[in-house]
Design a protein around this motif. Structure first.
Motif, mmCIF file in Angstrom:
data_model
loop_
_atom_site.group_PDB
_atom_site.id
_atom_site.type_symbol
_atom_site.label_atom_id
_atom_site.label_comp_id
_atom_site.label_asym_id
_atom_site.label_seq_id
_atom_site.Cartn_x
_atom_site.Cartn_y
_atom_site.Cartn_z
ATOM 1 N N THR A 16 -2.815 2.647 8.533
ATOM 2 C CA THR A 16 -2.207 2.805 7.222
ATOM 3 C C THR A 16 -1.474 1.555 6.771
ATOM 4 N N TYR A 20 -2.555 -0.741 3.652
ATOM 5 C CA TYR A 20 -1.629 -0.863 2.524
ATOM 6 C C TYR A 20 -1.379 -2.325 2.191
ATOM 7 N N MET A 78 2.848 -4.608 -4.336
ATOM 8 C CA MET A 78 3.076 -3.224 -3.911
ATOM 9 C C MET A 78 3.817 -2.443 -4.983
#
Length: 104
Positions: A16, A20, A78
């Protein structure tokens, strides 16, 4: 051809955190290499053409600059993903579901 065959048969894995961060790499590339921002970043903020080439710590300064640019632009991207992209994809999914209900 051999590399292609090796990649086809390779097992995949999921992480993950890596995925990401991986989502942000194209945005980082676009931001740090944009014509409008390139000179500001490399010449005005990081002062690459003068200060770093004359330093005996050139390699350390370049690697540090690289990590700083990656960290800052990764954070910016992000935030963009969380505030803009995810919401747009949710709205797109909602519109597509409605379209399928109307069509279907």
């Amino acid at each position: 051809v051999c590399i292609f065959l090796i990649c086809i048969n390779a097992s995949t894995w999921h992480n993950t955190i890596v995925n990401y961060i991986g989502r942000t790499t194209f945005g980082i590339y676009l931001m740090h290499d944009a014509v409008v921002f390139r000179n500001v970043l490399w010449q005005d903020i990081l002062k690459v053409p003068g200060m770093q080439y004359d330093s005996p710590y050139f390699a350390i300064l370049m690697i540090g600059s690289m990590f700083c640019v990656f960290a800052v632009f990764s954070t910016v991207d992000m935030v963009r993903i969380l505030l803009i992209e995810d919401r747009m994809l949710q709205q797109y999914d909602t519109l597509m579901r409605r379209f399928k209900e109307i069509k279907g």
